[in-house]
Scaffold this motif. Structure first.
Motif, mmCIF file in Angstrom:
data_model
loop_
_atom_site.group_PDB
_atom_site.id
_atom_site.type_symbol
_atom_site.label_atom_id
_atom_site.label_comp_id
_atom_site.label_asym_id
_atom_site.label_seq_id
_atom_site.Cartn_x
_atom_site.Cartn_y
_atom_site.Cartn_z
ATOM 1 N N PRO A 12 0.990 -1.237 0.124
ATOM 2 C CA PRO A 12 -0.065 0.058 -0.144
ATOM 3 C C PRO A 12 0.941 1.420 -0.074
ATOM 4 O O PRO A 12 1.913 1.224 0.674
ATOM 5 C CB PRO A 12 -0.993 -0.180 1.141
ATOM 6 N N ASP A 13 0.266 2.254 -0.340
ATOM 7 C CA ASP A 13 1.192 3.696 -0.810
ATOM 8 C C ASP A 13 1.209 4.508 0.560
ATOM 9 O O ASP A 13 2.024 5.230 0.990
ATOM 10 C CB ASP A 13 0.466 4.469 -1.601
ATOM 11 N N THR A 14 0.507 4.027 1.545
ATOM 12 C CA THR A 14 0.437 4.435 3.012
ATOM 13 C C THR A 14 1.559 3.711 3.898
ATOM 14 O O THR A 14 1.616 4.128 5.107
ATOM 15 C CB THR A 14 -0.914 4.435 3.589
ATOM 16 N N ALA A 15 2.231 2.645 3.258
ATOM 17 C CA ALA A 15 3.046 1.632 4.403
ATOM 18 C C ALA A 15 4.483 1.867 4.126
ATOM 19 O O ALA A 15 5.046 2.366 3.014
ATOM 20 C CB ALA A 15 2.554 0.217 4.071
ATOM 21 N N TRP A 16 5.261 1.865 4.959
ATOM 22 C CA TRP A 16 6.782 1.625 4.936
ATOM 23 C C TRP A 16 7.199 0.300 5.841
ATOM 24 O O TRP A 16 7.011 -0.036 6.968
ATOM 25 C CB TRP A 16 7.527 2.787 5.724
ATOM 26 N N LEU A 17 7.800 -0.636 4.963
ATOM 27 C CA LEU A 17 8.104 -1.795 5.406
ATOM 28 C C LEU A 17 9.462 -2.074 5.374
ATOM 29 O O LEU A 17 10.336 -1.777 4.473
ATOM 30 C CB LEU A 17 7.527 -2.795 4.360
ATOM 31 N N VAL A 90 1.532 8.511 12.317
ATOM 32 C CA VAL A 90 2.289 7.285 11.893
ATOM 33 C C VAL A 90 1.966 6.135 12.948
ATOM 34 O O VAL A 90 2.543 6.542 14.007
ATOM 35 C CB VAL A 90 3.613 7.594 11.348
ATOM 36 N N ARG A 91 1.673 4.846 12.627
ATOM 37 C CA ARG A 91 1.816 4.004 13.774
ATOM 38 C C ARG A 91 2.632 2.869 13.311
ATOM 39 O O ARG A 91 2.692 2.641 11.859
ATOM 40 C CB ARG A 91 0.378 3.311 13.827
ATOM 41 N N ALA A 92 3.616 2.381 14.333
ATOM 42 C CA ALA A 92 4.461 1.376 13.657
ATOM 43 C C ALA A 92 4.790 0.575 14.631
ATOM 44 O O ALA A 92 4.754 0.546 15.856
ATOM 45 C CB ALA A 92 5.949 2.202 13.304
ATOM 46 N N GLN A 93 5.211 -0.888 14.343
ATOM 47 C CA GLN A 93 5.494 -2.143 15.097
ATOM 48 C C GLN A 93 6.939 -2.649 14.595
ATOM 49 O O GLN A 93 7.037 -2.505 13.581
ATOM 50 C CB GLN A 93 4.487 -2.928 15.083
ATOM 51 N N LEU A 94 7.738 -2.729 15.776
ATOM 52 C CA LEU A 94 8.933 -3.732 15.374
ATOM 53 C C LEU A 94 9.253 -4.677 16.161
ATOM 54 O O LEU A 94 8.769 -4.547 17.531
ATOM 55 C CB LEU A 94 10.106 -2.598 15.589
ATOM 56 N N THR A 95 9.043 -5.937 15.543
ATOM 57 C CA THR A 95 9.361 -7.006 16.302
ATOM 58 C C THR A 95 10.734 -7.852 16.052
ATOM 59 O O THR A 95 11.207 -7.705 14.848
ATOM 60 C CB THR A 95 8.045 -8.155 15.661
ATOM 61 N N THR A 96 11.307 -8.254 17.035
ATOM 62 C CA THR A 96 12.513 -9.023 16.888
ATOM 63 C C THR A 96 12.201 -10.521 17.098
ATOM 64 O O THR A 96 11.393 -10.926 17.745
ATOM 65 C CB THR A 96 13.675 -8.579 18.205
ATOM 66 N N TYR A 97 13.095 -11.354 16.278
ATOM 67 C CA TYR A 97 12.842 -12.589 16.117
ATOM 68 C C TYR A 97 14.280 -13.343 16.479
ATOM 69 O O TYR A 97 15.247 -12.728 15.998
ATOM 70 C CB TYR A 97 12.153 -13.218 14.959
ATOM 71 N N ASP A 98 14.200 -14.462 17.086
ATOM 72 C CA ASP A 98 15.221 -15.430 16.698
ATOM 73 C C ASP A 98 15.490 -15.853 15.427
ATOM 74 O O ASP A 98 14.351 -16.191 14.715
ATOM 75 C CB ASP A 98 15.208 -16.690 17.719
ATOM 76 N N PRO A 99 16.772 -15.946 14.866
ATOM 77 C CA PRO A 99 16.807 -16.604 13.507
ATOM 78 C C PRO A 99 16.383 -17.994 13.517
ATOM 79 O O PRO A 99 16.319 -18.784 14.517
ATOM 80 C CB PRO A 99 18.288 -16.427 13.464
ATOM 81 N N GLU A 100 16.136 -18.495 12.172
ATOM 82 C CA GLU A 100 15.478 -19.696 12.040
ATOM 83 C C GLU A 100 16.763 -20.940 12.526
ATOM 84 O O GLU A 100 16.287 -22.000 12.937
ATOM 85 C CB GLU A 100 15.138 -19.940 10.656
ATOM 86 N N ALA A 115 5.214 -0.007 9.272
ATOM 87 C CA ALA A 115 4.594 1.443 9.628
ATOM 88 C C ALA A 115 3.541 1.813 8.684
ATOM 89 O O ALA A 115 3.721 1.471 7.387
ATOM 90 C CB ALA A 115 5.708 2.424 9.597
ATOM 91 N N GLU A 116 2.578 2.461 8.965
ATOM 92 C CA GLU A 116 1.737 3.158 8.220
ATOM 93 C C GLU A 116 1.197 4.392 8.637
ATOM 94 O O GLU A 116 0.993 4.593 9.845
ATOM 95 C CB GLU A 116 0.450 1.952 8.311
ATOM 96 N N ALA A 117 0.935 5.254 7.840
ATOM 97 C CA ALA A 117 0.622 6.840 7.815
ATOM 98 C C ALA A 117 -0.881 6.749 7.492
ATOM 99 O O ALA A 117 -1.370 5.965 6.624
ATOM 100 C CB ALA A 117 1.450 7.747 7.068
#
Length: 383
Positions: A12-17, A90-100, A115-117
């Motif tokens: 979407p044009d509102t999103a930043w990934l 703007v609302r944004a979520q950052l999630t950290t993960y253990d590698p596979e 993130a999305e505006a």
């Protein structure tokens, strides 16, 4: 995390990934410190840190939506909210993960940022990456998920032909970043070694990976890129690599620049091609789609007005549920009273069922027909 695949939808044009790897010892601590500093400076409206398991259980907007679950390998989930252009949220979520897999040294911790505006994204807005990660070279958060590739710097192409082709293939198929290859006609000085990304607007700066080919790699890089991607590497020039699968909007000739001067000056033509490519419809990887869905349907950091609307909605839902329960109780009570009346009719009030005289009982006049009618109300409560 699930393996990366591509859906038929576009970003979407509102999103930043964004997605990458942090190779340092305390990634969550780096995020935490940066969020605290930016909120104290008034850059952020607010932020929130959650345990992934508790975040999935306490999802505010859609408590039963499985897409709000960040997955079993998630470590921490951070949310942040800020304003751009004075009144655009703007609302944004950052999630950290253990590698596979932990088998390889230096895998680090994988992070996913969505993130999305409220309006289409403006590239002049601040990068969401630097809202969570400190914009410092000393914090190694900017490694791509493709090994050996990093943002905010130049990445020299491998010298081995097979390794070079694998690098190009992985970058176009697995990475969420935009990839640019620049060939050095001659070895540049310190000013010429400056990454092209430093000239990009903030909203694009942390979405571009720059690869460099040394002067002697002109032929090998051109051959590998033609074989793997169908694009050519001009000597002393640059090219914006396509994504996989390649869309009809991509024209290799259009996104090839014949000459790039690596003298520290702004490479205007190459920058224009990068921004033009960034504006094209871009396939939304499955992992990115899940992250965006989780942002939209698993949001926790509500404003006071949003909390009020949410509370009012919950009151309405509870009132509807209570009304349904009351109606159900009334139906069961009526059915029980009907069953007791049927029992009294069948037993004559003394608890003993008296069979009717032979030849005088109709199908509807059986002593048990009353039970059938009474308990039928349980099967069909609308009657």
């Amino acid at each position: 995390m699930a393996k990366n695949s591509t859906s038929t939808t576009t970003v979407p044009d509102t999103a930043w990934l964004g997605r990458g790897r942090h190779l340092g010892p305390e990634p969550e601590q780096d995020v935490r410190r940066n969020l605290i500093a930016l909120k104290a400076a008034g850059v952020l409206d607010d932020f929130l840190e959650l345990d992934p398991v508790e975040a999935a259980r306490s999802t505010v907007l859609h408590p039963r939506d499985e897409s709000a679950d960040p997955g079993p390998s998630a470590r921490r989930l951070f949310e942040a909210r800020w304003q751009v252009a004075d009144d655009v949220t703007v609302r944004a979520q950052l999630t950290t993960y253990d590698p596979e897999s932990r088998r390889k040294d230096g895998d680090g911790v994988i992070w996913v940022l969505a993130a999305e505006a409220e309006l289409p994204w403006d590239l002049e807005w601040p990068s969401p990456a630097t809202m969570f990660w400190p914009d410092s070279e000393r914090v190694p958060w900017d490694h791509d998920t493709v090994r050996g590739v990093r943002l905010r710097t130049t990445n020299h192409l491998p010298k081995d032909d097979d390794e070079l082709r694998h690098r190009l293939r992985d970058c176009t198929r697995q990475s969420w970043s935009l990839h640019v290859v620049v060939h050095e006609a001659m070895t540049p000085d310190a000013a010429g070694q400056q990454p092209v990304s430093t000239f990009l607007p903030p909203g694009l700066r942390h979405r571009v990976v720059e690869h460099r080919g040394t002067p002697e790699q002109a032929q090998i890089a051109d051959f590998a890129m033609k074989r793997e991607l169908g694009v050519r590497m001009p000597r002393g020039g640059g090219v914006v690599l396509p994504v996989s699968p390649q869309g009809p909007e991509y024209d290799a000739e259009r996104f090839t620049v014949r000459s790039v001067f690596l003298d520290g000056s702004e490479p205007t033509e190459l920058l224009d091609r990068i921004m033009e490519f960034a504006a094209l419809p871009r396939p939304l990887p499955a992992d990115a789609e899940r992250a965006l869905t989780r942002l939209r349907q698993g949001w926790h950091l509500l404003t006071p007005d949003e909390e009020l609307v949410h509370a009012q909605g919950m009151v309405t839902k509870y009132a509807e549920a209570l009304d349904a329960m009351t109606k159900s109780c009334d139906l069961y009570r009526e059915a029980a009273e009907a069953a007791q009346a049927a029992l009294a009719e069948a037993t004559g009030g003394d608890g003993t069922v008296r069979p009717a005289a032979p030849g005088h009982v109709k199908a509807d006049g059986s002593p048990l027909s009353g039970f059938t009618k009474a308990f039928g109300r349980f099967r069909n409560p609308n009657k």
